[in-house]
Design an enzyme around this catalytic site. Structure first.
Site, PDB file in Angstrom:
ATOM      1  N   GLU A   1      -6.863   4.974   7.797  1.00  0.00           N
ATOM      2  CA  GLU A   1      -6.482   6.351   7.446  1.00  0.00           C
ATOM      3  C   GLU A   1      -7.591   7.073   6.682  1.00  0.00           C
ATOM      4  OE1 GLU A   1      -2.690   5.558   5.597  1.00  0.00           O
ATOM      5  OE2 GLU A   1      -1.807   5.137   7.556  1.00  0.00           O
TER       6      GLU A   1
ATOM      7  N   GLU B   1      -5.677  -4.834  10.439  1.00  0.00           N
ATOM      8  CA  GLU B   1      -4.647  -3.822  10.666  1.00  0.00           C
ATOM      9  C   GLU B   1      -4.937  -3.084  11.966  1.00  0.00           C
ATOM     10  OE1 GLU B   1      -2.464  -2.448   6.844  1.00  0.00           O
ATOM     11  OE2 GLU B   1      -4.091  -1.077   7.252  1.00  0.00           O
TER      12      GLU B   1
ATOM     13  N   GLY C   1       2.545   2.105  11.042  1.00  0.00           N
ATOM     14  CA  GLY C   1       3.608   3.107  11.010  1.00  0.00           C
ATOM     15  C   GLY C   1       4.321   3.331  12.337  1.00  0.00           C
TER      16      GLY C   1
ATOM     17  N   SER D   1       3.174  -2.228  10.297  1.00  0.00           N
ATOM     18  CA  SER D   1       4.614  -2.311  10.603  1.00  0.00           C
ATOM     19  C   SER D   1       5.275  -3.621  10.181  1.00  0.00           C
ATOM     20  CB  SER D   1       4.854  -2.061  12.100  1.00  0.00           C
ATOM     21  OG  SER D   1       4.519  -0.728  12.424  1.00  0.00           O
TER      22      SER D   1
ATOM     23  N   LYS E   1       0.157   4.279  -0.302  1.00  0.00           N
ATOM     24  CA  LYS E   1      -0.417   5.507   0.278  1.00  0.00           C
ATOM     25  C   LYS E   1      -0.087   6.685  -0.649  1.00  0.00           C
ATOM     26  CE  LYS E   1      -0.056   3.269   4.697  1.00  0.00           C
ATOM     27  NZ  LYS E   1      -0.069   3.346   6.139  1.00  0.00           N
TER      28      LYS E   1
ATOM     29  N   ASN F   1       0.879  -1.182   0.000  1.00  0.00           N
ATOM     30  CA  ASN F   1       0.000   0.000   0.000  1.00  0.00           C
ATOM     31  C   ASN F   1       0.913   1.227   0.000  1.00  0.00           C
ATOM     32  OD1 ASN F   1      -1.771   2.069   0.452  1.00  0.00           O
ATOM     33  ND2 ASN F   1      -2.371   1.429   2.520  1.00  0.00           N
TER      34      ASN F   1
ATOM     35  N   HIS G   1      -9.674   1.413   4.986  1.00  0.00           N
ATOM     36  CA  HIS G   1      -8.391   1.659   5.656  1.00  0.00           C
ATOM     37  C   HIS G   1      -8.588   2.683   6.773  1.00  0.00           C
ATOM     38  CE1 HIS G   1      -4.241   2.602   6.475  1.00  0.00           C
ATOM     39  NE2 HIS G   1      -3.898   1.545   5.774  1.00  0.00           N
TER      40      HIS G   1
HETATM   41  P1  13P Z   1       2.989   0.353   7.671  1.00  0.00           P
HETATM   42  O1  13P Z   1       3.441  -0.951   7.079  1.00  0.00           O
HETATM   43  O2  13P Z   1       3.801   1.528   7.175  1.00  0.00           O
HETATM   44  O3  13P Z   1       2.872   0.282   9.143  1.00  0.00           O
HETATM   45  O4  13P Z   1       1.516   0.641   7.100  1.00  0.00           O
HETATM   46  C1  13P Z   1       0.573  -0.354   7.185  1.00  0.00           C
HETATM   47  C2  13P Z   1      -0.599   0.018   6.379  1.00  0.00           C
HETATM   48  O5  13P Z   1      -1.297   0.964   6.692  1.00  0.00           O
HETATM   49  C3  13P Z   1      -0.881  -0.796   5.192  1.00  0.00           C
HETATM   50  O6  13P Z   1      -2.145  -0.532   4.701  1.00  0.00           O
END
Ligand code: 13P
Length: 255
Positions: A101, A172, A178, A216, A13, A11, A99
């Site tokens: 976010e 997740e 992150g 992560s 982002k 992903n 997600h």
């Molecule tokens: P990280 O791997 O950077 O923690 O992000 C995970 C994520 O949000 C994947 O969708």
């Protein structure tokens, strides 16, 4: 249970431009060289890159996906939005939905469970595979509410969704994204089992839904994560933005 096929879904982002194709090309080269066991590699890239990347990667073993879409099937007065039909036509085969976010807890105007459900239905109707993200916040985990939260997100997100074969659940934990923190072995084992049981109870699903883990994931912790029973793959954020990091995850997964 599904076969041993493992998903490695990047992903990106808000990352990348046309030149970032070299990252994916390096991954492709590695996969071809090692014929990397049974892995399915998907890169969910920004909408601006879907068309270009999917045509460049046609006939390769790398699949391109999108990171979100609008809930409406039709064109409409939604400035700045793209629907599932549009991302499908641009060349995406997967789409990430729900997600954290993009959810309401993070954004003032973010996705509600109701909207996520509409998006999932629209995406499936347009023959996209859905990566449906669920996860609890740190606060919710502290209050022992993880199962309750996941249960609610699954019930509402998948409400009257017919074709569950098109859905991959991405667990997740919000606190893990992150941060470098991952759940403890026992905790993750229990949560994956809980999701699996929940799906078979509520949807009479006989294990056809894949469950992946995100948060992560890196080359150092992948050996711990892959040891969890019932995990069909990984959703990888930061580490998918570098070919080396992504390849190291895959390599260490099969060690
Ligand atoms: P990280 O791997 O950077 O923690 O992000 C995970 C994520 O949000 C994947 O969708």
């Amino acid at each position: 249970m599904t076969n041993n096929l493992k998903y490695f879904i990047g992903n990106w982002k808000m990352f990348g431009d046309f030149s970032s194709l070299k990252i994916i090309n390096n991954v492709k080269f590695h996969i071809n060289k090692t014929k990397s066991k049974k892995s399915r590699i998907v890169f969910c890239v920004p909408s601006t890159l879907i068309r270009h990347f999917s045509s460049k990667l046609k006939n390769s073993n790398i699949i391109i996906g999108a990171q979100n879409c609008h809930f409406s099937d039709d064109y409409g007065p939604y400035t700045g939005s793209i629907n599932s039909k549009m991302i499908k036509r641009a060349g995406a085969k997967y789409v990430i939905l729900g997600h954290s976010e993009n959810r309401i807890q993070k954004l003032h105007n973010g996705d509600t469970d109701f909207l996520i459900n509409k998006k999932i239905k629209s995406a499936i109707k347009n023959n996209l595979n859905v990566i449906f993200c669920i996860g609890e916040t740190f606060k919710e985990r502290k209050k022992n509410l993880t199962n309750k939260i996941l249960s609610g997100q699954i019930n509402k997100g998948l409400h009257s969704v017919k074709n569950l074969n098109k859905v991959i659940i991405a667990y997740e934990p919000v606190w893990s994204i992150g941060t470098g923190m991952i759940p403890k072995h026992n905790e993750l084992n229990k949560t994956i089992l809980f999701i699996r049981r929940k799906l078979s109870k509520s949807f009479k699903n006989k294990n056809s839904v894949k469950i992946i883990y995100g948060g992560s994931v890196n080359s150092k912790n992948i050996h711990k994560l892959v040891a969890i029973k019932g995990i069909n793959g990984f959703l990888i954020g930061g580490a998918s933005q570098s070919a080396k990091n992504f390849i190291d995850i895959i390599k260490n997964c099969y060690k």
